[in-house]
Scaffold this motif. Structure first.
Motif, PDB file in Angstrom:
ATOM      1  N   UNK A  60      88.980  65.655 -36.729  1.00 38.70           N
ATOM      2  CA  UNK A  60      87.561  65.688 -36.395  1.00 38.70           C
ATOM      3  C   UNK A  60      87.319  66.519 -35.135  1.00 38.70           C
ATOM      4  N   UNK A  61      88.187  66.300 -34.134  1.00 38.62           N
ATOM      5  CA  UNK A  61      88.059  67.050 -32.890  1.00 38.62           C
ATOM      6  C   UNK A  61      88.317  68.530 -33.133  1.00 38.62           C
ATOM      7  N   UNK A  62      89.313  68.817 -33.935  1.00 39.23           N
ATOM      8  CA  UNK A  62      89.629  70.207 -34.269  1.00 39.23           C
ATOM      9  C   UNK A  62      88.446  70.874 -34.993  1.00 39.23           C
ATOM     10  N   UNK A  63      87.820  70.161 -35.920  1.00 39.04           N
ATOM     11  CA  UNK A  63      86.660  70.704 -36.639  1.00 39.04           C
ATOM     12  C   UNK A  63      85.499  70.942 -35.682  1.00 39.04           C
ATOM     13  N   UNK A  64      85.300  70.006 -34.757  1.00 40.29           N
ATOM     14  CA  UNK A  64      84.228  70.173 -33.774  1.00 40.29           C
ATOM     15  C   UNK A  64      84.482  71.397 -32.902  1.00 40.29           C
ATOM     16  N   UNK A  65      85.707  71.560 -32.428  1.00 38.39           N
ATOM     17  CA  UNK A  65      86.046  72.706 -31.580  1.00 38.39           C
ATOM     18  C   UNK A  65      85.828  74.008 -32.344  1.00 38.39           C
ATOM     19  N   UNK A  66      86.252  74.063 -33.600  1.00 42.19           N
ATOM     20  CA  UNK A  66      86.043  75.267 -34.414  1.00 42.19           C
ATOM     21  C   UNK A  66      84.565  75.572 -34.574  1.00 42.19           C
ATOM     22  N   UNK A  67      83.761  74.548 -34.797  1.00 40.86           N
ATOM     23  CA  UNK A  67      82.316  74.731 -34.939  1.00 40.86           C
ATOM     24  C   UNK A  67      81.700  75.233 -33.634  1.00 40.86           C
ATOM     25  N   UNK A  68      82.104  74.627 -32.519  1.00 39.11           N
ATOM     26  CA  UNK A  68      81.572  75.049 -31.220  1.00 39.11           C
ATOM     27  C   UNK A  68      81.952  76.492 -30.919  1.00 39.11           C
ATOM     28  N   UNK A  77      82.685  78.882 -33.088  1.00 37.71           N
ATOM     29  CA  UNK A  77      81.922  79.751 -33.991  1.00 37.71           C
ATOM     30  C   UNK A  77      80.486  79.907 -33.508  1.00 37.71           C
ATOM     31  N   UNK A  78      79.877  78.818 -33.039  1.00 37.43           N
ATOM     32  CA  UNK A  78      78.509  78.903 -32.525  1.00 37.43           C
ATOM     33  C   UNK A  78      78.431  79.808 -31.305  1.00 37.43           C
ATOM     34  N   UNK A  79      79.372  79.654 -30.391  1.00 41.11           N
ATOM     35  CA  UNK A  79      79.371  80.498 -29.194  1.00 41.11           C
ATOM     36  C   UNK A  79      79.579  81.972 -29.548  1.00 41.11           C
ATOM     37  N   UNK A  80      80.423  82.248 -30.508  1.00 41.20           N
ATOM     38  CA  UNK A  80      80.654  83.633 -30.938  1.00 41.20           C
ATOM     39  C   UNK A  80      79.380  84.213 -31.538  1.00 41.20           C
ATOM     40  N   UNK A  81      78.708  83.446 -32.406  1.00 47.89           N
ATOM     41  CA  UNK A  81      77.467  83.935 -33.009  1.00 47.89           C
ATOM     42  C   UNK A  81      76.386  84.173 -31.960  1.00 47.89           C
ATOM     43  N   UNK A  82      76.261  83.260 -31.033  1.00 41.55           N
ATOM     44  CA  UNK A  82      75.245  83.429 -29.987  1.00 41.55           C
ATOM     45  C   UNK A  82      75.578  84.628 -29.112  1.00 41.55           C
TER      46      UNK A  82
END
Length: 179
Positions: free
Chosen positions: A8-16, A18-23
């Motif tokens: 779960x933590x790994x998925x959250x980190x990947x999502x965060x 990806x969001x920072x890269x897109x922004x």
């Protein structure tokens, strides 16, 4: 003996991440748009020797890419009252602007090869055929697998995460973490 972080933590980190890269990518594109706006007007829109067709091709490429980036940001952000209908519209607009961007890149690439290759029509057609594969594949994929999945963060089709990670994200949001 080391223990690995929970999935779960790994998925959250990947999502965060990806969001920072897109922004970051969107911020860079918006910055470049503002930085070059004056030169764009003088060279593309009012400059000597330009044709309206090239101006349309340039504008299509430049602004469809910008709109695509903005749709990606909207996909990844949650707001009050966000509905399936709004998310579906955002996802379709994202796909539309992405395909338009790729089509304009295909046209520009083919015209460039045509001009630099001695104005040989077969070169233009060859490059155009290869360059149209990506937008065609995107259209086929979007029409065949465009599904609204849950749970998700925002609207993003690529933002689906395990239910436990989804709960972690919402717990983090309650303490003010935007991602």
């Amino acid at each position: 003996m080391s223990s690995s972080p929970p999935a779960e933590l790994e998925a959250y980190v990947q999502l965060a991440v990806a969001n920072y890269i897109h922004i970051s990518a969107t911020a860079l594109l918006v910055y470049d748009t503002f930085l070059t706006a004056g030169r764009e007007v003088s060279l593309i829109w009012t400059g000597p020797g330009g044709t309206w067709r090239l101006s349309v091709l340039y504008a299509t490429n430049r602004y469809s890419a910008l709109l695509n980036r903005l749709m990606i940001i909207l996909e990844r952000v949650e707001w009050p009252g966000q509905s399936k209908k709004v998310c579906t519209a955002i996802l379709w607009l994202d796909a539309l602007f992405l395909v338009i961007t790729w089509l304009s890149i295909a046209a520009f690439s083919a015209l460039r090869v045509y001009a630099l290759g001695g104005k040989r029509l077969w070169l233009l057609m060859l490059v155009l055929c290869f360059a149209l594969v990506l937008p065609a594949a995107e259209i086929i994929i979007d029409l065949s697998v465009f599904v609204y999945k849950t749970p998700r963060v925002g609207c993003g089709g690529s933002s689906t995460i395990p239910l436990d990670a989804y709960r972690i994200v919402h717990c983090r949001k309650s303490v003010g973490d935007p991602f």
